[in-house]
Design an enzyme around this catalytic site. Structure first.
Site, PDB file in Angstrom:
ATOM      1  N   HIS A 197       0.844  -1.191   0.000  1.00 59.84           N
ATOM      2  CA  HIS A 197       0.000   0.000   0.000  1.00 59.84           C
ATOM      3  C   HIS A 197       0.874   1.234   0.000  1.00 59.84           C
ATOM      4  O   HIS A 197       1.961   1.236   0.580  1.00 59.84           O
ATOM      5  CB  HIS A 197      -0.915   0.004   1.235  1.00 59.84           C
ATOM      6  CG  HIS A 197      -2.044   0.985   1.137  1.00 59.84           C
ATOM      7  ND1 HIS A 197      -1.897   2.317   1.475  1.00 59.84           N
ATOM      8  CD2 HIS A 197      -3.334   0.845   0.725  1.00 59.84           C
ATOM      9  CE1 HIS A 197      -3.050   2.939   1.282  1.00 59.84           C
ATOM     10  NE2 HIS A 197      -3.929   2.072   0.829  1.00 59.84           N
ATOM     11  N   ASP A 215      -7.891  -4.659  -0.439  1.00 56.14           N
ATOM     12  CA  ASP A 215      -8.383  -5.022  -1.771  1.00 56.14           C
ATOM     13  C   ASP A 215      -8.283  -6.525  -2.026  1.00 56.14           C
ATOM     14  O   ASP A 215      -9.106  -7.099  -2.740  1.00 56.14           O
ATOM     15  CB  ASP A 215      -7.594  -4.274  -2.850  1.00 56.14           C
ATOM     16  CG  ASP A 215      -7.744  -2.780  -2.745  1.00 56.14           C
ATOM     17  OD1 ASP A 215      -8.895  -2.328  -2.651  1.00 56.14           O
ATOM     18  OD2 ASP A 215      -6.733  -2.065  -2.747  1.00 56.14           O
TER      19      ASP A 215
END
Length: 441
Positions: free
Chosen positions: A318, A376
């Site tokens: 991320h 995700d």
């Protein structure tokens, strides 16, 4: 060039230049938590120089009191409350109230807010004809960008950005109507009739009914699946100054109406590096499964490590979190709950996902680079299990993030320091030159 920080009651940084330009002293501001910031607003006026920060990695473009992230330790706070507590103790509309108003609602405030949102779930009937202009196989985000922007043509009575009352009603309308529009987008794509909202259901249960019911049979909601969707919405409600939120703020800085600003956020969210990441993560799993499944994971991982292969590991790592994404832990729990409820724990795709997760968490290559599974990776699996088609994943994300966008937009409009966004540039093109007659070119 060097900087120094003073130790007095008004800390400042002094920037000096090796080319002999006058040094510049700039104030330093402290937030309630997080890094200090150096106020560079007078830098150009005093030195004739800009800062250069592609991607805004070291630049605070605003002050905000909504969401705080500490990526080094994996912390996410909505209005000071840890996401781990909100996801367990609150539903999505309570979370919306918190993000909009700064405090969690008491029972009467919650009931009033739920009533207000529920009263605005229907969209103008003429909007249903708007969908007919799209091909049935259009990407849902292409449709959603258009219909959200078109709301300004149907709800012009709440588009005056200088009127706090109109801003408040536009916030309610956007939160209430996005599920209806997303469900309509799905129904149109599969050729089924639109399903009107049912105001006796919760926010998430109502959305699932609009998505999956049809006139031929009664729809029965599953509480486990409804809670899973609610958690997806909570975990995606806001995430500080990300690309789409910054887009909403930048669009809003021009005075654009709220529906146009949220449409701009939807457009930015569409990118595979942002909201499209969960779609990309599940497509990656499907591709691995179609090319040999679990037995081929070793080859896939080798390709990921090979910089020349072009193979990317989606759903891991991320931009902000350098530790485990706190939302991923919660979504992982939800993933197991949903798959247990539906009896899908033995599905080849889930086994593949868990095997890939195990390797990534243990392989030195990924651990060293802090490429942990992010939200995700799991949300795509959960949404797929709920029956949501892959192309609609990002539209669900937009539905969740709308409250964050509108809260950030409203905060910006209310900020006396806000100005129209106008980033500077480092120009590297041609210097001034004369146009020659065409025969001499």
């Amino acid at each position: 060039m060097n900087s120094t920080v003073s130790n007095d009651n008004n800390p400042s940084a002094t920037l000096s230049f090796s080319d002999g330009s006058p040094s510049v002293t700039m104030p330093i501001y402290k937030g309630t938590i997080g890094p200090d910031v150096i106020d560079i607003r007078k830098l150009y006026g005093q030195s004739g120089k800009f800062t250069y920060d592609p991607g805004f990695l070291s630049t605070a473009a605003c002050n905000s009191s909504i969401t705080y992230i500490d990526g080094d330790i994996g912390k996410l706070l909505y209005r000071g409350y840890p996401i781990e507590q909100i996801a367990v103790n609150c539903d999505f509309l309570e979370t919306c109230y918190l993000i909009l108003h700064g405090e969690l609602p008491n029972k009467s405030q919650r009931d009033d807010f739920v009533h207000r949102v529920t009263s605005h779930t229907m969209v103008h009937e003429q909007m249903s004809t708007f969908f007919r202009g799209f091909r049935r196989d259009s990407h849902p985000m292409a449709v959603l960008v258009a219909v959200v922007g078109a709301m300004s043509a149907f709800y012009a009575d709440s588009s005056d950005v200088n009127d706090p009352q109109q801003r408040a009603i536009s916030a309610i309308r956007l939160i209430a109507k996005l599920p209806t529009l997303v469900a309509m987008t799905y129904k149109y794509s599969i050729g089924q009739p639109f399903v009107y909202p049912s105001n006796d259901l919760s926010y998430s249960a109502n959305f699932m009914r609009m998505m999956f019911s049809n006139p031929c049979e009664e729809y029965k909601s599953n509480d486990v699946l409804v809670r899973a969707l609610d958690r997806i919405l909570i975990l995606h409600a806001d995430h500080e100054q990300n690309a789409s939120t910054s887009t909403v703020r930048l669009a809003g800085s021009s005075g654009a109406n709220p529906f146009a600003c949220i449409a701009a956020g939807v457009a930015c969210l569409w990118g595979p590096a942002h909201g499209g990441a969960n779609e990309a993560a599940l497509n990656m799993l499907i591709d691995i499964q179609n090319n040999g499944g679990v037995e081929k994971i070793g080859e896939f991982i080798a390709d990921v490590k090979n910089k020349n292969s072009g193979t990317k590991l989606m759903g891991f790592g991320h931009r902000v979190y350098k530790n485990y994404d706190p939302r991923a832990k919660l979504m992982r729990e939800t993933c197991h709950e949903v798959l247990n409820e539906l009896g899908l724990h033995d599905s080849p795709l889930f086994k593949l996902a868990m095997a890939l997760e195990k390797i990534a968490l243990e392989d030195e290559y990924f651990v060293k680079r802090q490429l942990y599974p992010n939200v995700d990776f799991y949300s795509g699996i959960v949404q797929s299990a709920l029956g949501i088609p892959v192309p609609l994943f990002t539209a669900i994300f937009a539905m969740a993030r709308t409250v964050g966008w509108i809260a950030q937009w409203n905060e910006m409009i209310s900020d006396p320091e806000q100005k129209i966004g106008r980033p500077r540039q480092l120009f590297v093109g041609a210097t001034e030159r004369d146009v020659k007659p065409i025969a001499q070119r």
